[in-house]
Structure formats: C-alpha cells, structure tokens
Design a protein around this motif. Sequence first.
Motif, PDB file in Angstrom:
ATOM      1  N   VAL A 140      10.989  18.626   6.634  1.00 35.56           N
ATOM      2  CA  VAL A 140      10.948  17.180   6.437  1.00 35.56           C
ATOM      3  C   VAL A 140       9.495  16.802   6.196  1.00 35.56           C
ATOM      4  N   SER A 141       9.257  16.092   5.092  1.00 36.19           N
ATOM      5  CA  SER A 141       7.903  15.684   4.716  1.00 36.19           C
ATOM      6  C   SER A 141       7.870  14.198   4.413  1.00 36.19           C
ATOM      7  N   ALA A 142       6.728  13.582   4.673  1.00 37.90           N
ATOM      8  CA  ALA A 142       6.537  12.182   4.313  1.00 37.90           C
ATOM      9  C   ALA A 142       6.310  12.083   2.808  1.00 37.90           C
ATOM     10  N   THR A 143       6.864  11.041   2.194  1.00 41.05           N
ATOM     11  CA  THR A 143       6.637  10.805   0.772  1.00 41.05           C
ATOM     12  C   THR A 143       5.237  10.235   0.561  1.00 41.05           C
ATOM     13  N   THR A 144       4.777  10.297  -0.654  1.00 42.41           N
ATOM     14  CA  THR A 144       3.479   9.710  -1.004  1.00 42.41           C
ATOM     15  C   THR A 144       3.487   8.219  -0.686  1.00 42.41           C
ATOM     16  N   ARG A 145       4.593   7.561  -0.996  1.00 36.81           N
ATOM     17  CA  ARG A 145       4.725   6.124  -0.712  1.00 36.81           C
ATOM     18  C   ARG A 145       4.584   5.846   0.781  1.00 36.81           C
ATOM     19  N   ALA A 146       5.230   6.673   1.603  1.00 35.87           N
ATOM     20  CA  ALA A 146       5.146   6.494   3.060  1.00 35.87           C
ATOM     21  C   ALA A 146       3.718   6.681   3.544  1.00 35.87           C
ATOM     22  N   LYS A 147       3.025   7.683   3.016  1.00 37.15           N
ATOM     23  CA  LYS A 147       1.636   7.927   3.423  1.00 37.15           C
ATOM     24  C   LYS A 147       0.732   6.761   3.043  1.00 37.15           C
ATOM     25  N   GLU A 148       0.947   6.208   1.864  1.00 35.60           N
ATOM     26  CA  GLU A 148       0.145   5.050   1.427  1.00 35.60           C
ATOM     27  C   GLU A 148       0.408   3.839   2.320  1.00 35.60           C
ATOM     28  N   LYS A 149       1.675   3.573   2.592  1.00 39.11           N
ATOM     29  CA  LYS A 149       2.030   2.441   3.462  1.00 39.11           C
ATOM     30  C   LYS A 149       1.476   2.652   4.872  1.00 39.11           C
ATOM     31  N   TRP A 150       1.529   3.897   5.352  1.00 38.83           N
ATOM     32  CA  TRP A 150       1.006   4.235   6.674  1.00 38.83           C
ATOM     33  C   TRP A 150      -0.487   3.913   6.746  1.00 38.83           C
ATOM     34  N   ARG A 151      -1.206   4.359   5.722  1.00 40.91           N
ATOM     35  CA  ARG A 151      -2.653   4.138   5.678  1.00 40.91           C
ATOM     36  C   ARG A 151      -2.966   2.638   5.628  1.00 40.91           C
ATOM     37  N   THR A 152      -2.254   1.907   4.797  1.00 41.95           N
ATOM     38  CA  THR A 152      -2.464   0.461   4.669  1.00 41.95           C
ATOM     39  C   THR A 152      -2.172  -0.256   5.982  1.00 41.95           C
ATOM     40  N   SER A 153      -1.049   0.095   6.606  1.00 44.53           N
ATOM     41  CA  SER A 153      -0.681  -0.565   7.866  1.00 44.53           C
ATOM     42  C   SER A 153      -1.686  -0.247   8.962  1.00 44.53           C
ATOM     43  N   GLY A 154      -2.177   0.977   8.986  1.00 41.28           N
ATOM     44  CA  GLY A 154      -3.184   1.363   9.971  1.00 41.28           C
ATOM     45  C   GLY A 154      -4.488   0.625   9.761  1.00 41.28           C
ATOM     46  N   ASN A 155      -4.889   0.464   8.500  1.00 43.57           N
ATOM     47  CA  ASN A 155      -6.120  -0.275   8.199  1.00 43.57           C
ATOM     48  C   ASN A 155      -6.013  -1.725   8.658  1.00 43.57           C
ATOM     49  N   THR A 156      -4.857  -2.325   8.460  1.00 41.48           N
ATOM     50  CA  THR A 156      -4.641  -3.711   8.877  1.00 41.48           C
ATOM     51  C   THR A 156      -4.804  -3.848  10.390  1.00 41.48           C
ATOM     52  N   LEU A 157      -4.190  -2.950  11.157  1.00 47.21           N
ATOM     53  CA  LEU A 157      -4.281  -3.024  12.616  1.00 47.21           C
ATOM     54  C   LEU A 157      -5.692  -2.712  13.108  1.00 47.21           C
ATOM     55  N   ARG A 158      -6.362  -1.752  12.462  1.00 46.82           N
ATOM     56  CA  ARG A 158      -7.751  -1.441  12.840  1.00 46.82           C
ATOM     57  C   ARG A 158      -8.655  -2.645  12.626  1.00 46.82           C
ATOM     58  N   GLN A 159      -8.464  -3.341  11.514  1.00 45.74           N
ATOM     59  CA  GLN A 159      -9.273  -4.537  11.241  1.00 45.74           C
ATOM     60  C   GLN A 159      -9.029  -5.601  12.304  1.00 45.74           C
ATOM     61  N   GLU A 160      -7.790  -5.770  12.714  1.00 45.22           N
ATOM     62  CA  GLU A 160      -7.476  -6.756  13.745  1.00 45.22           C
ATOM     63  C   GLU A 160      -8.099  -6.365  15.082  1.00 45.22           C
ATOM     64  N   LEU A 161      -8.037  -5.084  15.444  1.00 45.32           N
ATOM     65  CA  LEU A 161      -8.643  -4.621  16.687  1.00 45.32           C
ATOM     66  C   LEU A 161     -10.154  -4.846  16.650  1.00 45.32           C
ATOM     67  N   ARG A 162     -10.771  -4.500  15.551  1.00 46.72           N
ATOM     68  CA  ARG A 162     -12.229  -4.702  15.424  1.00 46.72           C
ATOM     69  C   ARG A 162     -12.593  -6.176  15.519  1.00 46.72           C
ATOM     70  N   ARG A 163     -11.757  -7.027  14.953  1.00 45.07           N
ATOM     71  CA  ARG A 163     -12.003  -8.475  15.034  1.00 45.07           C
ATOM     72  C   ARG A 163     -11.941  -8.939  16.493  1.00 45.07           C
ATOM     73  N   GLN A 164     -11.005  -8.377  17.254  1.00 45.44           N
ATOM     74  CA  GLN A 164     -10.876  -8.745  18.670  1.00 45.44           C
ATOM     75  C   GLN A 164     -12.071  -8.264  19.495  1.00 45.44           C
ATOM     76  N   LEU A 165     -12.631  -7.126  19.115  1.00 46.10           N
ATOM     77  CA  LEU A 165     -13.702  -6.523  19.903  1.00 46.10           C
ATOM     78  C   LEU A 165     -15.106  -6.828  19.379  1.00 46.10           C
ATOM     79  N   LYS A 166     -15.217  -7.569  18.296  1.00 46.29           N
ATOM     80  CA  LYS A 166     -16.534  -7.766  17.681  1.00 46.29           C
ATOM     81  C   LYS A 166     -17.508  -8.536  18.570  1.00 46.29           C
TER      82      LYS A 166
END
Length: 150
Positions: free
Chosen positions: A99-125
């Motif tokens: 079982v492997s992740a699709t390219t689409r899933a990997k892209e969405k994963w990366r995008t969703s992770g970036n969004t949450l990281r930005q929010e965490l950084r905003r909270q901790l700035k």
Amino acid sequence: MVSMQEEDLMQTVEDEFTAILLRARQMLIRRAKIIHPDLQDPGYRLLAVVIRDEAQQQGALAEKLRLDKATVSRLVQHLESLELVTRTQDPSDGRAQLVSATTRAKEKWRTSGNTLRQELRRQLKEWEAAELKNFGDLLHRLNTSFDEIL
C-alpha cells in the motif's frame, strides 16, 4: 505522601495535558479534512504511516496501527476510492500487496502540514526564545518518558 499543593499542581498538569491532546486531535481532524473531506481518523492514521514509512504490506499496517487485518483492508479500500493510496504487488512476496500513498495524497499532506505549522508558529511567535527552548526541552523529556511505557 503527596502534599495538597503537589496534588493541585499535578491536577493542573493533567488538565492542561488533556486539553492539549483534545486540541491536537481537533487539529488532526482538520488536517484530514484538508486532505479529503471524507477522510476519517483511522484512514488518516493509515495514510500517515504509508507517507512516513513508504509502501507497506497490509499486515504490517495492521500491526503498526494495532488494528485487525479486516479493518485495515476496509480502510485501504476506502482510501483507494478517495484516490489517496494505491496497491501494487510486493516484488519480494508475490502473494502480498504493498500500500502506497498517491502523489496527490503526498501533496495534500504536505500542504495541510504547512498550514498547521504556520498556525502553530503564529501562536508561539510572541514567546521568548528561552521559553521556547524550555518548552521544547520539557516536551522532549515527557515524550522520552512515554517511550519507556509504550
């Protein structure tokens, strides 16, 4: 014997730890919805494993997720229908599938992770560098202690 003050402090830590776990779960649910509106928690966890650890046999996924093989099979079918994973024959074992992740899933994963990281950084700035270091050190210490019991 634990003093009343120590008991109050422990209760505060427990309350705050519970609150952060609930918020983390809410963030993961939100991240799953960014990846796909129909992605639920168990499917998100399976997807996390195949993204982090690359292609996996369903049996290995069942062990890692502590789920039975039938449940993993249903999850994989669901994730396939969402075009988030694919199955291919395992070259090292012709009877098994990977079982492997699709390219689409990997892209969405990366995008969703970036969004949450930005929010965490905003909270901790607003935090001071020393506070961030202390917080990171304490979280590391807590995580290390969990390694001993899990």
